[in-house]
Design an enzyme around this catalytic site. Structure first.
Site, mmCIF file in Angstrom:
data_model
loop_
_atom_site.group_PDB
_atom_site.id
_atom_site.type_symbol
_atom_site.label_atom_id
_atom_site.label_comp_id
_atom_site.label_asym_id
_atom_site.label_seq_id
_atom_site.Cartn_x
_atom_site.Cartn_y
_atom_site.Cartn_z
ATOM 1 N N TYR A 76 0.824 -1.208 0.000
ATOM 2 C CA TYR A 76 0.000 0.000 0.000
ATOM 3 C C TYR A 76 0.863 1.265 0.000
ATOM 4 C CZ TYR A 76 -4.287 -2.653 1.118
ATOM 5 O OH TYR A 76 -5.363 -3.510 1.104
ATOM 6 N N ASP A 236 -14.791 -2.478 0.388
ATOM 7 C CA ASP A 236 -15.692 -1.886 -0.611
ATOM 8 C C ASP A 236 -17.138 -1.854 -0.125
ATOM 9 O OD1 ASP A 236 -15.720 -0.626 -3.197
ATOM 10 O OD2 ASP A 236 -16.876 -2.310 -3.943
ATOM 11 N N VAL A 237 -17.329 -1.821 1.166
ATOM 12 C CA VAL A 237 -18.687 -1.810 1.725
ATOM 13 C C VAL A 237 -19.460 -0.573 1.272
ATOM 14 C CG1 VAL A 237 -19.997 -1.688 3.886
ATOM 15 C CG2 VAL A 237 -18.030 -3.207 3.711
ATOM 16 N N GLY A 239 -19.071 0.873 -1.574
ATOM 17 C CA GLY A 239 -18.998 0.973 -3.029
ATOM 18 C C GLY A 239 -17.830 1.806 -3.504
ATOM 19 N N GLY A 241 -16.725 4.430 -2.230
ATOM 20 C CA GLY A 241 -17.070 5.844 -2.118
ATOM 21 C C GLY A 241 -18.081 6.310 -3.148
ATOM 22 N N ARG A 242 -18.641 5.366 -3.900
ATOM 23 C CA ARG A 242 -19.561 5.735 -4.980
ATOM 24 C C ARG A 242 -21.033 5.703 -4.546
ATOM 25 N NH1 ARG A 242 -16.723 6.246 -9.501
ATOM 26 N NH2 ARG A 242 -18.580 6.213 -10.825
ATOM 27 N N PHE A 243 -21.285 5.232 -3.324
ATOM 28 C CA PHE A 243 -22.639 5.330 -2.785
ATOM 29 C C PHE A 243 -22.762 6.709 -2.138
ATOM 30 C CE2 PHE A 243 -22.591 0.454 -1.930
ATOM 31 C CZ PHE A 243 -22.708 0.221 -3.290
ATOM 32 N N GLN A 244 -23.386 7.622 -2.846
ATOM 33 C CA GLN A 244 -23.504 9.005 -2.387
ATOM 34 C C GLN A 244 -24.942 9.475 -2.579
ATOM 35 O OE1 GLN A 244 -20.983 11.122 -1.249
ATOM 36 N NE2 GLN A 244 -19.274 9.703 -1.494
ATOM 37 N N SER A 245 -25.455 10.199 -1.612
ATOM 38 C CA SER A 245 -26.801 10.752 -1.749
ATOM 39 C C SER A 245 -26.814 11.829 -2.827
ATOM 40 C CB SER A 245 -27.263 11.351 -0.422
ATOM 41 O OG SER A 245 -26.485 12.495 -0.103
#
Length: 376
Positions: A76, A236-237, A239, A241-245
């Site tokens: 990393y 990836d819980v 997504g 960072g792609r799960f956004q309101s």
């Protein structure tokens, strides 16, 4: 003397209410694990920038909130993640309070020695394991690693070589527990059967990709973990960072920001929009604006011994993640979330169903021949 029997004070947050990792690993860990992939600035081009001072502030906030488990890997941030975490533990004199997990398999020296010259710095084989653990111990400034993961299965080393080599490290005290990441369930099952049959150390925890939109875990990984008493540490819980309101996305656009993730463009896909809207709806029912808290609460509701990895670079995001620990989804809310993107369990479960000991329902084939109650 009276203090000896005095009850402990409540933890600063629910993050400090520790849990036993799994049936084969009695170590006590925080219910959320801090992911170290963002700790460092070598990968700032696609992960965003985080300097050492900011990294230490995030690590401090996690520990002060009650967190004690940090996950990293040999590769990393071109090794900066392990180095900075090691420096933080040393500067705070916290090594004994932290449960540190790291990984081998990835090529962690290509950036330094050049492509084509680092072949034995990667893979599942004994040499890769040897040099990786040697270097991880140095970078982390420690004598032992609490949990060592295979980062992924490379199909080039035998199960016997891998499990024998890992067990030697456990016997030497350099590693306490074993984990496996991003590896087929059949490989993990064969490895654990080999280990337990030959008096060797089995895998106690599995790490892999799992969220409300990507539920492949449910086919073989979760049943495997249940059978072997393994913990689950999903990444990836949220997504990536792609799960956004909708509100959060509008705020990003106003600030000239897109989504910064490993994969995908700056805009959400149609499916990501749909699942984000569903998460937002459930968040409102729980009186919060945090979509990520609901995403975390979802995976925690699906199986036992689930310890989600949380990443990010901001303390405010950490606080939102911790909020998930106080949220319990109802069966109806879980059913609603899962209805947005239907999941195909695939064969043979599509024919025989799931384990009735878990579902409390007979498989379709058995139900044609017997009436069995599941009271126990």
């Amino acid at each position: 003397m009276t203090d000896l029997f005095k009850p402990l004070p409540e933890p600063p947050t629910e993050l400090g209410r520790l849990r036993v990792l799994s049936k084969t690993a009695g170590i006590r860990v925080s219910p959320l694990i801090l992911g170290g992939a963002s700790i460092g600035d070598a990968w700032s081009g696609f992960m965003g920038s985080m300097n050492k001072e900011q990294a230490f502030e995030l690590l401090d906030a996690f520990y002060e909130a009650g967190g004690n488990c940090i996950d990293t890997a040999n590769s990393y941030q071109n090794e900066e993640s392990e180095i900075w975490i090691g420096e933080w533990m040393a500067s705070r004199k916290l090594r004994d309070q932290i449960v540190i997990a790291t990984k081998f398999t990835g090529d962690y020296k290509k950036y330094e020695v050049g492509g084509g010259k680092s072949a034995n710095y990667c893979g599942n084989h004994k040499r890769s394991l040897h040099v990786s653990v040697r270097d991880s111990l140095r970078k982390l400034q420690t004598d032992w690693i609490d949990i060592l993961y295979i980062h992924w299965w490379d199909y080039m080393s035998s199960i016997e070589e891998v499990m024998d080599s890992l067990h030697i490290l456990v016997q030497q005290g350099k590693v306490l527990y074993l984990g496996v990441s991003d590896t087929p369930a059949w490989v993990v099952s064969a490895a654990n059967y080999y280990a337990t049959s030959h008096g060797k150390t089995p895998f106690s925890v599995y790490q892999g990709k799992w969220n409300v939109l990507n539920r492949d875990f449910e086919r073989d990984i979760i049943p495997m973990a249940r059978h072997f008493g393994m913990a689950l540490a999903p990444w990836d819980v949220m997504g990536g960072g792609r799960f956004q309101s909708k509100k959060a996305m509008e705020e990003r656009k106003k600030n000239g920001e897109g989504l910064r993730t490993f994969v995908g463009g700056p805009e959400q896909t149609e499916l990501e929009v749909k699942i984000s809207e569903a998460l937002t709806k459930i968040a409102e029912e729980h009186g919060t604006e945090s979509v990520t808290a609901i995403a975390i609460a979802y995976v925690r509701s699906k199986a036992k011994n689930v310890f989600p990895l949380i990443g990010g670079r901001k303390i405010e995001h950490l606080k939102q993640n911790i909020e998930a620990l106080s949220i319990k989804l109802t069966p109806e809310q879980i059913e609603y979330l899962e209805s947005i993107v239907p999941f195909d369990v695939g064969f043979p479960k599509s024919l025989i169903g799931d384990d009735p000991a878990v579902t409390k329902k007979l498989s379709p084939l058995t139900s044609m021949s017997a009436r069995i109650a599941f009271d126990n």
